[in-house]
Design a protein around this motif. Sequence first.
Motif, PDB file in Angstrom:
ATOM      1  N   VAL A 431       0.862  -1.175   0.000  1.00  0.00           N
ATOM      2  CA  VAL A 431       0.000   0.000   0.000  1.00  0.00           C
ATOM      3  C   VAL A 431       0.898   1.225   0.000  1.00  0.00           C
ATOM      4  N   ALA A 432       0.535   2.248  -0.774  1.00  0.00           N
ATOM      5  CA  ALA A 432       1.363   3.448  -0.883  1.00  0.00           C
ATOM      6  C   ALA A 432       0.505   4.684  -0.657  1.00  0.00           C
ATOM      7  N   ILE A 433       1.095   5.644   0.070  1.00  0.00           N
ATOM      8  CA  ILE A 433       0.477   6.948   0.302  1.00  0.00           C
ATOM      9  C   ILE A 433       1.498   8.012  -0.103  1.00  0.00           C
ATOM     10  N   ALA A 434       1.084   8.959  -0.933  1.00  0.00           N
ATOM     11  CA  ALA A 434       1.975  10.020  -1.379  1.00  0.00           C
ATOM     12  C   ALA A 434       1.330  11.366  -1.090  1.00  0.00           C
ATOM     13  N   VAL A 435       2.123  12.301  -0.544  1.00  0.00           N
ATOM     14  CA  VAL A 435       1.678  13.670  -0.272  1.00  0.00           C
ATOM     15  C   VAL A 435       2.457  14.595  -1.198  1.00  0.00           C
ATOM     16  N   ARG A 436       1.735  15.260  -2.087  1.00  0.00           N
ATOM     17  CA  ARG A 436       2.378  16.078  -3.123  1.00  0.00           C
ATOM     18  C   ARG A 436       1.966  17.534  -2.950  1.00  0.00           C
ATOM     19  N   ASP A 437       2.966  18.417  -2.836  1.00  0.00           N
ATOM     20  CA  ASP A 437       2.684  19.848  -2.834  1.00  0.00           C
ATOM     21  C   ASP A 437       3.385  20.486  -4.033  1.00  0.00           C
ATOM     22  N   TYR A 438       2.982  21.701  -4.361  1.00  0.00           N
ATOM     23  CA  TYR A 438       3.513  22.421  -5.515  1.00  0.00           C
ATOM     24  C   TYR A 438       4.146  23.744  -5.078  1.00  0.00           C
ATOM     25  N   GLY A 439       4.843  23.675  -3.923  1.00  0.00           N
ATOM     26  CA  GLY A 439       5.428  24.874  -3.348  1.00  0.00           C
ATOM     27  C   GLY A 439       6.847  25.128  -3.798  1.00  0.00           C
ATOM     28  N   VAL A 440       7.692  25.559  -2.837  1.00  0.00           N
ATOM     29  CA  VAL A 440       9.038  26.014  -3.176  1.00  0.00           C
ATOM     30  C   VAL A 440       9.965  24.876  -3.575  1.00  0.00           C
ATOM     31  N   GLY A 441       9.729  23.660  -3.056  1.00  0.00           N
ATOM     32  CA  GLY A 441      10.613  22.552  -3.384  1.00  0.00           C
ATOM     33  C   GLY A 441      11.938  22.650  -2.651  1.00  0.00           C
ATOM     34  N   MET A 442      12.829  21.701  -2.950  1.00  0.00           N
ATOM     35  CA  MET A 442      14.135  21.636  -2.295  1.00  0.00           C
ATOM     36  C   MET A 442      15.223  21.374  -3.334  1.00  0.00           C
ATOM     37  N   SER A 443      16.434  21.762  -2.996  1.00  0.00           N
ATOM     38  CA  SER A 443      17.588  21.470  -3.842  1.00  0.00           C
ATOM     39  C   SER A 443      18.032  20.029  -3.614  1.00  0.00           C
ATOM     40  N   PRO A 444      18.842  19.462  -4.523  1.00  0.00           N
ATOM     41  CA  PRO A 444      19.331  18.097  -4.316  1.00  0.00           C
ATOM     42  C   PRO A 444      20.088  17.929  -2.997  1.00  0.00           C
ATOM     43  N   ALA A 445      20.844  18.942  -2.581  1.00  0.00           N
ATOM     44  CA  ALA A 445      21.565  18.847  -1.310  1.00  0.00           C
ATOM     45  C   ALA A 445      20.593  18.785  -0.138  1.00  0.00           C
ATOM     46  N   ASP A 446      19.483  19.540  -0.211  1.00  0.00           N
ATOM     47  CA  ASP A 446      18.489  19.508   0.858  1.00  0.00           C
ATOM     48  C   ASP A 446      17.765  18.160   0.899  1.00  0.00           C
ATOM     49  N   VAL A 447      17.518  17.583  -0.282  1.00  0.00           N
ATOM     50  CA  VAL A 447      16.833  16.293  -0.345  1.00  0.00           C
ATOM     51  C   VAL A 447      17.656  15.214   0.372  1.00  0.00           C
ATOM     52  N   GLU A 448      18.979  15.261   0.233  1.00  0.00           N
ATOM     53  CA  GLU A 448      19.832  14.256   0.872  1.00  0.00           C
ATOM     54  C   GLU A 448      19.799  14.356   2.393  1.00  0.00           C
ATOM     55  N   ARG A 449      19.468  15.540   2.936  1.00  0.00           N
ATOM     56  CA  ARG A 449      19.494  15.731   4.376  1.00  0.00           C
ATOM     57  C   ARG A 449      18.117  15.872   5.003  1.00  0.00           C
ATOM     58  N   VAL A 450      17.074  15.681   4.217  1.00  0.00           N
ATOM     59  CA  VAL A 450      15.741  16.005   4.691  1.00  0.00           C
ATOM     60  C   VAL A 450      15.307  15.130   5.862  1.00  0.00           C
ATOM     61  N   PHE A 451      15.868  13.918   5.993  1.00  0.00           N
ATOM     62  CA  PHE A 451      15.487  13.021   7.087  1.00  0.00           C
ATOM     63  C   PHE A 451      16.447  13.102   8.274  1.00  0.00           C
ATOM     64  N   ASP A 452      17.417  14.018   8.240  1.00  0.00           N
ATOM     65  CA  ASP A 452      18.344  14.166   9.365  1.00  0.00           C
ATOM     66  C   ASP A 452      17.618  14.794  10.558  1.00  0.00           C
ATOM     67  N   ARG A 453      18.087  14.446  11.740  1.00  0.00           N
ATOM     68  CA  ARG A 453      17.471  14.972  12.958  1.00  0.00           C
ATOM     69  C   ARG A 453      17.811  16.457  13.135  1.00  0.00           C
ATOM     70  N   PHE A 454      16.812  17.218  13.560  1.00  0.00           N
ATOM     71  CA  PHE A 454      16.939  18.648  13.856  1.00  0.00           C
ATOM     72  C   PHE A 454      17.375  19.465  12.635  1.00  0.00           C
ATOM     73  N   TRP A 455      17.141  18.942  11.444  1.00  0.00           N
ATOM     74  CA  TRP A 455      17.541  19.685  10.246  1.00  0.00           C
ATOM     75  C   TRP A 455      16.300  20.248   9.572  1.00  0.00           C
ATOM     76  N   ARG A 456      16.425  21.495   9.113  1.00  0.00           N
ATOM     77  CA  ARG A 456      15.335  22.143   8.388  1.00  0.00           C
ATOM     78  C   ARG A 456      15.879  22.721   7.092  1.00  0.00           C
ATOM     79  N   ALA A 457      15.086  22.635   6.034  1.00  0.00           N
ATOM     80  CA  ALA A 457      15.526  23.145   4.729  1.00  0.00           C
ATOM     81  C   ALA A 457      15.715  24.657   4.775  1.00  0.00           C
ATOM     82  N   ASP A 458      14.867  25.359   5.516  1.00  0.00           N
ATOM     83  CA  ASP A 458      14.966  26.821   5.605  1.00  0.00           C
ATOM     84  C   ASP A 458      14.653  27.229   7.044  1.00  0.00           C
ATOM     85  N   PRO A 459      15.675  27.287   7.944  1.00  0.00           N
ATOM     86  CA  PRO A 459      15.424  27.581   9.360  1.00  0.00           C
ATOM     87  C   PRO A 459      14.766  28.932   9.571  1.00  0.00           C
ATOM     88  N   SER A 460      14.986  29.886   8.677  1.00  0.00           N
ATOM     89  CA  SER A 460      14.436  31.226   8.867  1.00  0.00           C
ATOM     90  C   SER A 460      12.972  31.325   8.462  1.00  0.00           C
TER      91      SER A 460
END
Length: 526
Positions: A431-460
């Motif tokens: 079974v698969a569930i996908a959540v798709r948004d059409y917002g700002v997106g992320m760079s490839p470097a951000d995608v690699e770190r998106v599951f790291d603890r206490f990490w945010r793509a845009d802290p500000s």
Amino acid sequence: MQWDWRVWRDRLVHVWRGSLRVRTIVLTVLLSALAVTVIGVVISSSVRANLFDSRRDQVIAESGRAAEQAQRIFTTAAELGDGTDVQATADSALATVQRSTTARYTALLRVPAQDVPRVIDDQASRDFQPGYASTELRATVIASDGTDVAWQSVAVDSEDGLDPGITTGSILDTISAGRYQLYLVYDLSDVQQTLDFVQSTLAFGGFALVALFGGVAYLVVRLVVGPVRVAADASEKLASGQLEERLPVRGEDELATLARSFNGMADSLQRQIRQLADLSRVQQRFVSDVSHELRTPLTTIRLAGDVLYDQREDFPPTTARTAELLHTQIERFEAMLADLLEMSRYDAGAVQLETDPTNLVRLVEESIIAVEPLAEERGSEVRLVAPGGYFEADVDARRIRRILQNLLGNAIDHGEAKPIVVYVDSDERAVAIAVRDYGVGMSPADVERVFDRFWRADPSRQRTTGGTGLGLAISLEDAAVHGGELAVWSQQGEGSCFRLTLPRRRGDELGGVSPLALPPDAEVAA
């Protein structure tokens, strides 16, 4: 049972690719067999040519001498004036030729188109066949005019079939009865037997040499590949966590150096892994202890904060705003402590699933209803796309709901007031569930770190849901504990998509293909 050549082909390919020993021995045997075959063919051809040339020269010399003796008989008879019985002279000459040569068959044939009357009958051995003296050979003999002995190779009949042979031809001048052709047929079976013996000896020696090469290759490969196999097994045991595994060190050669180097590397890895494990345990215990210890004062602060928050309408505006901020931050602090405790449980391996058959479409609908006020506040519309399938699965509903809340909250925060689409699809295994948004997106470097603890793509960036930075890390652990996976796709300016894939039954493994593409096909949303 029908024989399937493809099964055997696949097995042979597996053995060939999976065994250095087999490849080395097979290549050694094949190359040595090729070399021995080439050398054997060259030697056999050389011996055959030498034997044939030697026997041919012997036959030609013998035929020449026999022809000279026969010619002397005719010449002597003519000089003595004994020309009354030319047939008897011819019989005597032919008998002399038969006694003085090793020819198997003889023939005395008149040269055609002569003006001299025929007084000597053609004579030949009983088994002499016309094919032994071909038309080409007869023409060569006649053209030589008695100066040379002509020859040709022939196949001679024998009890065992056909044997190689040579037919020689020369001209005899009977003086009074014209010219005759003398043909002698020699059997070369003795030469063939010698050649067969040489070839069989070469074949036996070649097979023995190839077998010897194969045995030597096996011993050499065993001496070299054996320690390599031991090293590979030790590496696999190290990789599986058996840090005490070491290689035996024998001698002072290169393999012993390899073993010592391997053992040194294993010792260094063991020390570092133990240090990291000790550090990780200290860190996990620290987080767990701090989280538990903070709960008691936080409970007191929460009670006091709730009292102030409930009475905020009686306070001056500034004090009332302070009470609201205190209430909000206390809630955030509680969420952070809950997330830290959850991460410490995952780190300690103390998480237990409580699975039940769950309709995931209904679970997704409930999660969407829970976030709809936030979505409307940010101007985003949340839509559900469920084309149909096997939606019920054995899952821990609380953990799956937490994953959905994290994914939907992130989509609302970064969706730029654009639509958010939630896809649900399945097959018989997953079974698969996908959540798709059409917002700002992320760079490839951000995608690699998106599951790291206490990490945010845009802290500000201002966040509506007030996350702790642990949501996606906990979601990844929640997916893994179910035996599933949480994958992400994102491009700057085009939005992001998180896809959760789960096995339908607890304990099953994913087949590697999710029921939903990443990102899902736009046609599905339509």
